[in-house]
Design a protein around this motif. Structure first.
Motif, PDB file in Angstrom:
ATOM      1  N   PRO B 168       0.810  -1.227   0.000  1.00  0.00           N
ATOM      2  CA  PRO B 168       0.000   0.000   0.000  1.00  0.00           C
ATOM      3  C   PRO B 168       0.842   1.276   0.000  1.00  0.00           C
ATOM      4  O   PRO B 168       0.438   2.285  -0.574  1.00  0.00           O
ATOM      5  CB  PRO B 168      -0.806  -0.097   1.301  1.00  0.00           C
ATOM      6  CG  PRO B 168      -0.819  -1.539   1.659  1.00  0.00           C
ATOM      7  CD  PRO B 168       0.416  -2.124   1.114  1.00  0.00           C
ATOM      8  N   GLN B 169       2.030   1.213   0.606  1.00  0.00           N
ATOM      9  CA  GLN B 169       2.902   2.396   0.649  1.00  0.00           C
ATOM     10  C   GLN B 169       3.271   2.888  -0.745  1.00  0.00           C
ATOM     11  O   GLN B 169       3.484   4.079  -0.960  1.00  0.00           O
ATOM     12  CB  GLN B 169       4.176   2.082   1.447  1.00  0.00           C
ATOM     13  CG  GLN B 169       4.006   2.062   2.941  1.00  0.00           C
ATOM     14  CD  GLN B 169       3.401   0.755   3.459  1.00  0.00           C
ATOM     15  OE1 GLN B 169       2.995  -0.111   2.693  1.00  0.00           O
ATOM     16  NE2 GLN B 169       3.330   0.631   4.766  1.00  0.00           N
ATOM     17  N   THR B 170       3.366   1.950  -1.694  1.00  0.00           N
ATOM     18  CA  THR B 170       3.694   2.328  -3.065  1.00  0.00           C
ATOM     19  C   THR B 170       2.632   3.274  -3.618  1.00  0.00           C
ATOM     20  O   THR B 170       2.945   4.259  -4.265  1.00  0.00           O
ATOM     21  CB  THR B 170       3.809   1.067  -3.948  1.00  0.00           C
ATOM     22  OG1 THR B 170       4.777   0.220  -3.365  1.00  0.00           O
ATOM     23  CG2 THR B 170       4.212   1.390  -5.364  1.00  0.00           C
ATOM     24  N   ASP B 175       0.718   8.712  -4.955  1.00  0.00           N
ATOM     25  CA  ASP B 175      -0.240   9.781  -4.704  1.00  0.00           C
ATOM     26  C   ASP B 175       0.464  11.078  -4.310  1.00  0.00           C
ATOM     27  O   ASP B 175       0.080  12.162  -4.752  1.00  0.00           O
ATOM     28  CB  ASP B 175      -1.182   9.331  -3.576  1.00  0.00           C
ATOM     29  CG  ASP B 175      -2.589   9.844  -3.793  1.00  0.00           C
ATOM     30  OD1 ASP B 175      -2.976   9.959  -4.979  1.00  0.00           O
ATOM     31  OD2 ASP B 175      -3.274  10.140  -2.805  1.00  0.00           O
ATOM     32  N   LYS B 176       1.513  10.930  -3.526  1.00  0.00           N
ATOM     33  CA  LYS B 176       2.299  12.099  -3.105  1.00  0.00           C
ATOM     34  C   LYS B 176       2.959  12.756  -4.306  1.00  0.00           C
ATOM     35  O   LYS B 176       2.988  13.980  -4.417  1.00  0.00           O
ATOM     36  CB  LYS B 176       3.387  11.663  -2.108  1.00  0.00           C
ATOM     37  CG  LYS B 176       3.009  11.883  -0.663  1.00  0.00           C
ATOM     38  CD  LYS B 176       4.207  11.623   0.219  1.00  0.00           C
ATOM     39  CE  LYS B 176       3.788  11.531   1.675  1.00  0.00           C
ATOM     40  NZ  LYS B 176       4.867  10.999   2.504  1.00  0.00           N
ATOM     41  N   MET B 177       3.510  11.921  -5.180  1.00  0.00           N
ATOM     42  CA  MET B 177       4.177  12.437  -6.387  1.00  0.00           C
ATOM     43  C   MET B 177       3.166  13.175  -7.262  1.00  0.00           C
ATOM     44  O   MET B 177       3.432  14.235  -7.798  1.00  0.00           O
ATOM     45  CB  MET B 177       4.807  11.290  -7.190  1.00  0.00           C
ATOM     46  CG  MET B 177       5.905  10.563  -6.504  1.00  0.00           C
ATOM     47  SD  MET B 177       7.304  11.617  -6.160  1.00  0.00           S
ATOM     48  CE  MET B 177       7.281  11.581  -4.385  1.00  0.00           C
ATOM     49  N   GLN B 178       1.979  12.576  -7.344  1.00  0.00           N
ATOM     50  CA  GLN B 178       0.883  13.174  -8.109  1.00  0.00           C
ATOM     51  C   GLN B 178       0.550  14.555  -7.549  1.00  0.00           C
ATOM     52  O   GLN B 178       0.388  15.531  -8.292  1.00  0.00           O
ATOM     53  CB  GLN B 178      -0.333  12.246  -7.975  1.00  0.00           C
ATOM     54  CG  GLN B 178      -1.561  12.683  -8.718  1.00  0.00           C
ATOM     55  CD  GLN B 178      -1.514  12.223 -10.132  1.00  0.00           C
ATOM     56  OE1 GLN B 178      -1.662  11.048 -10.411  1.00  0.00           O
ATOM     57  NE2 GLN B 178      -1.262  13.138 -11.008  1.00  0.00           N
ATOM     58  N   ASP B 179       0.466  14.640  -6.216  1.00  0.00           N
ATOM     59  CA  ASP B 179       0.151  15.906  -5.561  1.00  0.00           C
ATOM     60  C   ASP B 179       1.199  16.976  -5.808  1.00  0.00           C
ATOM     61  O   ASP B 179       0.873  18.156  -5.937  1.00  0.00           O
ATOM     62  CB  ASP B 179      -0.021  15.708  -4.046  1.00  0.00           C
ATOM     63  CG  ASP B 179      -1.323  15.010  -3.692  1.00  0.00           C
ATOM     64  OD1 ASP B 179      -2.202  14.962  -4.576  1.00  0.00           O
ATOM     65  OD2 ASP B 179      -1.450  14.510  -2.564  1.00  0.00           O
ATOM     66  N   ARG B 180       2.447  16.561  -5.886  1.00  0.00           N
ATOM     67  CA  ARG B 180       3.534  17.521  -6.156  1.00  0.00           C
ATOM     68  C   ARG B 180       3.275  18.227  -7.482  1.00  0.00           C
ATOM     69  O   ARG B 180       3.418  19.437  -7.590  1.00  0.00           O
ATOM     70  CB  ARG B 180       4.872  16.781  -6.291  1.00  0.00           C
ATOM     71  CG  ARG B 180       5.538  16.449  -5.013  1.00  0.00           C
ATOM     72  CD  ARG B 180       6.648  15.479  -5.275  1.00  0.00           C
ATOM     73  NE  ARG B 180       7.909  16.117  -5.621  1.00  0.00           N
ATOM     74  CZ  ARG B 180       9.015  15.438  -5.930  1.00  0.00           C
ATOM     75  NH1 ARG B 180       8.982  14.122  -5.962  1.00  0.00           N
ATOM     76  NH2 ARG B 180      10.134  16.042  -6.217  1.00  0.00           N
TER      77      ARG B 180
END
Lengths: 75, 254
Positions: B168-170, B175-180
């Motif tokens: 799930p961490q992947t 998602d974090k990269m997407q938000d950036r």
């Protein structure tokens, strides 16, 4: 690594057998990419500069063949 | 006016110390010019200094990995020092960023975008052909952005390539990269977070992917790009921005 692109990964990361030798050199103060050609010559592939006038210089036109001549420097 | 007329001496030169040498030299120069035109079909380029520099982002944006040679790439190790040089050189007053890219490395692209956005000199971007994926943040990083009428920009979700650990961490990382990317784009353009995500996750628009293709005017209408235009409007805009900056400098602090 995250690659954010439209292109297929297979297309990007496929390795070709016939890999041209490309080197980076500074010619007359401008960074250029040179590709190895037959007969120990190199052709200018690309000029890397933000100065638009560098792209107009006749001695840096892409496709131009150049030769390196070894020179002995005397101190 | 012919080139010979242009080379005629200005009247104040008549009182020179060596009046005989000047015309000879000139004739030699003209002769050399004509020879170059005749022999090589090349015209001599006048050595003029421009105050606007141009950065081209073409092909793939190459980041942490060297790409196989069949790819056309723009390498961040080339672009980043160039941007530092443009920022430092007092003769350069503005920069034009020209894009025709299919995207590439997220961190490489964001690095270039952050460099452009933090420059003190006026910047204008112009999308020709395509400014897809990571090309979107690079385009909006400039002070003002243009898109050619026929150019396209594809907005789609980012994805991981290569070996992925199925935990799930992947997904959280993704998602974090997407938000950036989303945060950068919404901060530096008129598009809202909701609208950008809606374009990004739309289905039925792309044949093999989810996302949206914005053609010229569509990109302006959704607020991603400022104006539809080409080279002349982009250069005109950069000149305007340079003038505005100079005016702001000239007005005394009160």
């Amino acid at each position: 690594m995250i690659h954010y692109t439209l292109m297929d990964p297979q297309l990007i990361w496929a390795s070709e057998d016939d890999i041209p030798v490309i080197i980076e050199k500074t010619i007359k103060g401008v960074q250029v990419l040179l590709r190895e050609e037959e007969g120990e010559t190199w052709s200018i592939q690309r000029v890397i500069s933000t100065n638009p006038n560098d792209y107009l210089r006749s001695e840096l036109q892409p496709g131009l063949r150049i030769k390196f001549i070894p020179v002995i420097l005397k101190n | 006016m012919s080139s010979l007329d242009m080379d005629s001496p200005p009247p104040e030169n008549n009182g020179n110390k060596q009046p005989m040498e000047k015309p000879k030299e000139r004739r030699k120069q003209v002769g050399k010019k004509l020879e170059t035109i005749r022999e090589l079909g090349q015209t001599e380029i006048p050595d003029m200094k421009g105050n606007i520099h141009c950065l081209t982002i073409v092909g793939q944006v190459e980041g942490h990995l060297i790409m196989p040679p069949q790819n056309k790439t723009t390498k961040y190790e080339h672009v980043i020092p160039q941007l530092v040089a443009v920022e430092q050189n007092p003769d350069i007053e503005g920069m034009l960023v020209i894009l025709n890219t299919v995207g590439g490395d997220v961190e490489g692209g964001l690095a270039i975008a952050e460099m452009i956005v933090s420059m003190s000199k006026p910047t204008v971007s112009l999308v020709l052909g395509g400014g897809h994926s990571i090309g979107v943040p690079i385009t909006v990083a400039a002070n003002y952005s243009f898109i050619a009428e026929t150019a396209t920009m594809t907005v789609h979700p980012i994805r991981l390539t290569g070996l992925v650990i199925g935990v799930p961490q992947t997904y959280e990382y993704l998602d974090k990269m997407q938000d950036r990317v989303v945060r950068f784009v919404t901060q530096h353009s008129r598009i809202t977070d909701i609208k950008f995500r809606e374009l990004m996750f739309r289905t039925g628009d792309l044949a093999r992917d989810i996302g949206t293709v914005l053609v010229g005017r569509d990109a302006v209408e959704c607020g991603l790009i400022d104006e539809v235009g080409g080279l002349a409007p982009a250069v005109q805009k950069i000149k305007e921005l340079i003038e505005l900056k100079q005016e702001a400098k000239e007005t005394p602090v009160q």
